[in-house]
Design an enzyme around this catalytic site. Structure first.
Site, PDB file in Angstrom:
ATOM      1  N   GLU A  91       7.064  -2.017   1.060  1.00  0.00           N
ATOM      2  CA  GLU A  91       6.112  -3.086   0.708  1.00  0.00           C
ATOM      3  C   GLU A  91       5.745  -3.091  -0.780  1.00  0.00           C
ATOM      4  O   GLU A  91       4.586  -3.279  -1.135  1.00  0.00           O
ATOM      5  CB  GLU A  91       4.848  -2.976   1.576  1.00  0.00           C
ATOM      6  CG  GLU A  91       5.154  -3.252   3.028  1.00  0.00           C
ATOM      7  CD  GLU A  91       3.972  -3.020   3.962  1.00  0.00           C
ATOM      8  OE1 GLU A  91       3.760  -3.877   4.834  1.00  0.00           O
ATOM      9  OE2 GLU A  91       3.282  -1.981   3.851  1.00  0.00           O
TER      10      GLU A  91
HETATM   11  C1  ACM Z   1       5.238   0.557   6.715  1.00  0.00           C
HETATM   12  O1  ACM Z   1       4.839   0.340   7.872  1.00  0.00           O
HETATM   13  N1  ACM Z   1       4.770  -0.159   5.717  1.00  0.00           N
HETATM   14  C2  ACM Z   1       6.219   1.580   6.446  1.00  0.00           C
END
Ligand code: ACM
Length: 525
Positions: free
Chosen positions: A329
């Protein structure tokens, strides 16, 4: 086990009590030999059960590891049986823990049970320890209690030969969104050990908190660790705290995998040191639950001095092989910067002797040789993204499978689950169990799969009771996917073995979700 065998055991068990009735309410028959989670590789039941009595001794090899495992077993059995159960290195019969050369593998064991005793044999201490977990589960659930229980303490007869499908069987705890104390982590370690999980991944930093002391950048912990989701006081592990977790995990044959998430999920670090920000201005601490808004400053050299210090200090505290660098992310880092960043950071991890693990977005850069990618996609993840991970796997990157819509333990079971999130959907117990890690990711060779890991993110979780409720009963399913041969995979038999665990959780004080998919025994609760 067949019905005929079950009644044979009943007859044999009744024989033990011919001279006096067993206490009311206690099972008079041993639990079936195969009634274990994760399912053992091979179970051959038959013969008269072992009866653990006040005269039982625990016979161990004269080695430090065997003695320690013997003491651990005695520590479980003594409070509930009320027996002395002395350890001895002499004689035969009773409970025997043996380390010998043989084809048991790094974590496998053999358990032989009969009227004379129970013998667990392994090549390595880890195998002996896993065998002890099997023995625990073969004893009545009340053996887990910490006050004297009536017994009888019967173990079904026969032979179990067992070893894991995958070497990596993990659980992740997010101690960043909410901080969990050393005692709370130890409690979870004990729960993981019961199901033969051998990797504890600690998510040590995120936007909301930095949870590990770093001497060369002290404000990370003292300031960056000073809050959590919702604005509570947060916390962090001193180096001694962290080493105590590592030591305790090792005593349960778990390896600690520390994660410092980067280049995103870094607001706590950016808030602690202004120079880490591209604009030189420290943002405020963050206590919400958004993702994707923070990034380390990829062009600045101080970023890599910072990471060199962090990785050096964390690697020095960590005897395990791995260091997890996150990489998920990174929505506030350009793709070019992300690739450059990973090219700079992975050699730092190697320099301090550790192997990189990253969330699977690492495969959009160039994973270092030997690196592992942790896949956390969903059924609905794009074919292109899955293909990118599969291609990396074809090129030698190992995979840890953590599909979010299967084994993210923080996903709600149903819309009515009071805790947890639902961005990956609702994950009931059957859905969490009913998939095959070996054939999960299209195009990824089965040989690339190193194992499975069940992450538990803590945006909505702040107590051990919360952890327990989300982990049970899905965690044992994840453990079984990691340990048991694919040939044993069968929901209809699994759900019966799972249901039989419930009295054990009750005895251990583990509150769990009573899924309507599982035939729980009516006597519990
Ligand atoms: C994640 O769930 N952002 C690895």
């Amino acid at each position: 086990m067949t019905r005929a065998l079950g009644s044979l055991l009943l007859v044999a068990a009744a024989g033990v009590f011919a001279g006096g009735a067993a206490p009311a309410g206690q099972a008079r028959a041993a639990a079936p030999l195969g009634q274990v989670v994760p399912a053992p590789a091979s179970v051959r039941a038959g013969g008269a059960p072992y009866h653990l009595t006040r005269d039982t001794r625990i016979r161990v090899d004269d080695s430090r590891a065997a003695v320690r495992i013997g003491e651990y077993l005695a520590g479980i059995l003594r409070p509930s049986t009320g027996y002395r159960l002395p350890l001895t290195t002499h004689g035969q019969a009773g409970i025997q823990l043996r380390l010998t050369k043989g084809a048991y593998g790094a974590e496998g064991y053999r358990l032989d049970s009969g009227s004379n005793g129970v013998t667990i044999t392994a090549r390595e201490p880890a195998g002996l320890f896993h065998g002890v977990q099997t023995l625990r589960q073969l004893l009545p659930a009340t053996v887990e209690k910490d006050t004297v229980q009536p017994g009888p303490w019967l173990v079904a007869a026969g032979t179990i030969q067992d070893s894991p499908r995958y070497a990596y069987r993990g659980a992740m705890l997010d101690v960043a969104r909410h901080f969990f104390t050393v005692a709370q982590v130890k409690r979870y370690i004990d729960e993981l050990a019961l199901y033969k999980i051998n990797e504890l991944h600690l998510h040590l930093s995120d936007d909301q908190g930095w949870r590990i002391a770093v001497d060369s950048w002290p404000r990370l912990a003292t300031y960056g660790g000073s809050t959590q989701v919702g604005g509570g006081k947060g916390g962090y592990y001193t180096k001694a705290d962290y080493q105590e977790i590592v030591r305790y995990a090792a005593s349960r044959y778990l390896e600690v995998v520390p994660e410092v998430d980067m280049p995103g999920h870094t607001n706590a670090a950016l808030a602690s040191y202004a120079e880490l920000n591209c604009n030189g201005v420290a943002p405020p601490l963050y206590t919400g639950t958004n993702v994707g808004f923070s990034s380390l400053c990829v062009p600045k050299e101080v970023t890599y001095r910072f990471l060199d210090d962090v990785v050096r200090e964390l690697a020095a505290l960590t005897p395990g092989r791995y260091l997890h660098i996150g990489g998920d992310e990174a929505h506030s880092t350009s793709h070019d910067d992300y690739v450059k960043f990973m090219d700079r950071v992975q050699p730092i991890v190697a320099k301090y002797g550790k192997t990189v693990i990253g969330w699977h977005q690492l495969t959009s850069a160039t994973p270092a040789k030997g690196a592992l990618a942790q896949y956390w996609g969903l059924d609905s993840t794009s074919a292109a993204e899955k293909a990118q991970v599969a291609k990396a796997a074809q090129n030698g990157t190992g995979l840890i499978l953590s599909p979010a819509d299967r084994i993210y333990l923080d996903m709600k079971y149903t819309k009515d689950t009071p805790l947890g999130l639902s961005w990956a959907g609702y994950v009931e117990v059957r859905r969490a169990y009913d998939w095959n890690p070996g054939a999960y990711l299209p195009g990824a060779p089965a040989s690339a799969v190193r194992g499975v890991e069940a992450p538990l993110w803590s945006e909505t979780l702040s107590t051990s009771a919360h952890i327990d409720y989300m982990a049970f009963p899905r965690l044992p399913g994840a453990a079984e996917l990691g340990w048991s041969p694919a040939a044993t995979h069968d929901w209809d038999t699994y759900k019966v073995r799972l249901a039989a665990q419930a009295p054990r959780w009750d005895a251990l004080g583990i509150g769990y979700y009573r899924s309507p998919q599982v035939p729980w025994p009516s006597s519990t609760r």
